[in-house]
Write an enzyme that holds these catalytic residues in place. Structure first.
Site, PDB file in Angstrom:
ATOM      1  N   HIS B  62       1.814   9.544   5.629  1.00  0.00           N
ATOM      2  CA  HIS B  62       2.925   9.512   4.671  1.00  0.00           C
ATOM      3  C   HIS B  62       2.441  10.120   3.364  1.00  0.00           C
ATOM      4  CE1 HIS B  62       0.713   5.836   3.765  1.00  0.00           C
ATOM      5  NE2 HIS B  62       1.461   5.584   2.694  1.00  0.00           N
ATOM      6  N   HIS B  64       2.349   9.098   0.191  1.00  0.00           N
ATOM      7  CA  HIS B  64       1.791   8.380  -0.956  1.00  0.00           C
ATOM      8  C   HIS B  64       0.429   8.995  -1.286  1.00  0.00           C
ATOM      9  CE1 HIS B  64       4.354   4.456  -0.610  1.00  0.00           C
ATOM     10  NE2 HIS B  64       4.923   5.379  -1.368  1.00  0.00           N
ATOM     11  N   ASP B  66      -2.492   8.002  -2.093  1.00  0.00           N
ATOM     12  CA  ASP B  66      -3.764   7.523  -1.543  1.00  0.00           C
ATOM     13  C   ASP B  66      -3.958   7.909  -0.074  1.00  0.00           C
ATOM     14  OD1 ASP B  66      -1.668   5.659  -1.091  1.00  0.00           O
ATOM     15  OD2 ASP B  66      -3.098   4.087  -0.612  1.00  0.00           O
ATOM     16  N   HIS B  67      -2.992   8.630   0.485  1.00  0.00           N
ATOM     17  CA  HIS B  67      -3.132   9.131   1.857  1.00  0.00           C
ATOM     18  C   HIS B  67      -3.023  10.649   1.909  1.00  0.00           C
ATOM     19  CE1 HIS B  67      -2.705   5.146   3.936  1.00  0.00           C
ATOM     20  NE2 HIS B  67      -2.352   4.855   2.696  1.00  0.00           N
ATOM     21  N   HIS B 142       7.381   1.556   6.244  1.00  0.00           N
ATOM     22  CA  HIS B 142       6.767   1.444   4.921  1.00  0.00           C
ATOM     23  C   HIS B 142       7.830   1.808   3.884  1.00  0.00           C
ATOM     24  CE1 HIS B 142       3.522   0.997   2.173  1.00  0.00           C
ATOM     25  NE2 HIS B 142       3.327   2.276   1.928  1.00  0.00           N
ATOM     26  N   ASP B 213       0.574   3.317   6.649  1.00  0.00           N
ATOM     27  CA  ASP B 213       0.796   1.959   6.158  1.00  0.00           C
ATOM     28  C   ASP B 213       2.064   1.419   6.815  1.00  0.00           C
ATOM     29  OD1 ASP B 213      -1.287   2.637   4.444  1.00  0.00           O
ATOM     30  OD2 ASP B 213      -0.125   2.560   2.639  1.00  0.00           O
ATOM     31  N   HIS B 271      -7.580  -0.752   4.491  1.00  0.00           N
ATOM     32  CA  HIS B 271      -6.541  -0.597   3.443  1.00  0.00           C
ATOM     33  C   HIS B 271      -6.431  -1.852   2.579  1.00  0.00           C
ATOM     34  CE1 HIS B 271      -2.656   0.625   1.569  1.00  0.00           C
ATOM     35  NE2 HIS B 271      -3.156   1.834   1.765  1.00  0.00           N
TER      36      HIS B 271
END
Lengths: 304, 304
Positions: B62, B64, B66-67, B142, B213, B271
């Site tokens: 996805h 976001h 942090d990914h 998510h 996530d 995570h």
């Protein structure tokens, strides 16, 4: 007056385990600035205990990834940290759209305003000014549009020399504002008391010049003349001046020549190419031309 | 058949000195995949000696930060490294424009083709297949559109059991293709020789499911049933199930319940939220439900 520079990252682009791309944290006259923001800068800020909330102004020299790809993550983190203060971001034209599109696709809903100041002038210009500090661009010569930044403390007003003033009963409190502003006093007798007798000079305003990335560009010398601290990139040693020229970078020798000709207080070199295993060679080479040269290293602090 | 997973980063979004956002390197049946690419992934790849050139496929769960915020830097580095092979990137709709705009503004001139496979289906779909491996999406739940990924080795053909075959003079080399394909042999006498006598089973095909996530989502169980290795996010412990629900993340207990119900071989959780100083609590909590649980940690390798 105070000036303190913390190196967060100081290596060139290719990733290495113990290399961090360009980013610096500058505290000058109680203002707090972030300069460049390569990938991983926010982690380096945590490591070297930079207070995230202190920074309201971020200056990006150019849009190559090793100076800029950490910005979107940092802004996203400010969103997570519920920042509300506005953030000013200075950088080349194009920085706004690319950054906002990346934040939009991530659905990063920041509550704070991001105010982008996009630069495109090829002349040095004043881009920030308050009662403490002014910031000017230093047009550089790289493969893409690039600016260095000159940070200068504002001169403080002169202080009253009360012991000397008390020698003159003719001088009234009403004159103090004029005296602070630097004016001489004319006594009723016509005698002139020079301002230098009535005031004390404030501490000298300090200045810092950040110059990365650039080829050897002596026409920046008038802009950075006499700065207390100069960071100048030195991607190569003099043995690879050909490569420096081709990629529009500088050698350590060239950085030192700029420092010498600009009569700066101290030179810090960085942005070392990964081809050099022993970075002390950069200092050695520069010192032959400009003695007061130091190496940028992550976490190193330069205090003026 | 072989499956080896290297954790490059396994922490949640907020930056910390010793925390790295999600990224994993998967070697499966001699294919090499990168899964998620948080900021700093390329440095972690160097640290854990991942061969940059081996990777031709990157899967992003996805968008976001942090990914995903390490992707543009990694692609830019591939440009610097003069990569020529095409690179396939799988991820949610929108990934292509945001990535390409960022590369464009940096004037990153890559010589290699980037082929974006943008995903938008809410059903599990086959997105990659060759003679070694297939990859399916695992629709997750998510705050933004998110997929996990299921990596499955292709079954190899059965091998000829030459000792047993030599007992039958009637069996000819011309029959071998049919035997390998799993067919029984009918001898001229009418006698049937079962395929199981004539062939050796190949090693069992291995599989890995990456799920991050997501909130607790039991309807993924049929998709990941019996995988050898499952990574499932565990952002919170059960004491903050309320927060997990609100932010659409999972607790370690919920991850373990998924592992148990899907009857997987081994569970890896990661995570972790920055609020927990002692990550061993995640393992302890999960083990109460699913014994074979391990903690994701940067540099840790899981071999099946």
């Amino acid at each position: 007056m105070s000036l303190q520079l913390t190196i967060l990252g100081c290596h060139s682009a290719t990733p290495r385990v113990n290399a961090f791309p360009t980013s610096q944290y500058l505290e000058i006259n109680n203002q707090h600035f972030l300069i460049d923001c390569g990938e991983g800068t926010q982690r380096q800020m945590r490591k070297y205990k930079v207070g995230f909330s202190k920074i309201d102004h971020i200056f990006i020299s150019h849009l190559h990834g090793d100076h800029f790809y950490g910005l979107v993550g940092l802004l996203s983190t400010y969103g997570i940290l519920s920042r509300e203060k506005e953030m000013h971001i200075y950088g080349p034209k194009g920085i706004k759209n690319a950054t906002l599109q990346m934040l939009k696709v991530s659905e990063s809903h920041a509550k704070f305003n991001m105010i982008f100041h996009e630069l495109s002038s090829k002349e040095s210009e004043l881009i920030f000014e308050d009662d403490k500090v002014s910031v000017r661009t230093i047009p550089l010569n790289h493969r893409v549009y690039t600016n260095g930044y000159l940070f200068t403390e504002k001169e403080k007003a002169r202080k009253l020399h009360m012991d000397n003033i008390s020698n003159y009963v003719e001088i009234d409190r009403a004159d103090y504002l004029n005296i602070k502003a630097g004016k001489d006093v004319i006594l009723p007798t016509g005698e002139i008391v020079p301002n230098s007798e009535l005031t004390i000079s404030p501490k000298k305003a300090l200045s810092y010049a950040f110059c990365s990335d650039t080829s050897y560009k002596p026409d920046i010398i008038p802009i950075i003349k006499n700065v207390n601290l100069l960071y100048h990139e030195a991607t190569f040693l003099a043995d690879r001046e050909d490569l420096a020229k081709k990629t529009k970078h500088s050698t350590s020798k060239q950085a030192a020549q700029i420092a010498k000709d600009a009569e700066v207080g101290q030179l810090v070199v960085g942005h070392y190419s990964g081809r050099y295993k022993d970075i002390s060679l950069f200092q050695k080479e520069a010192k032959e031309i400009f003695e007061n040269t130091e190496l940028a290293e992550p976490g190193k602090v330069f205090k003026v």
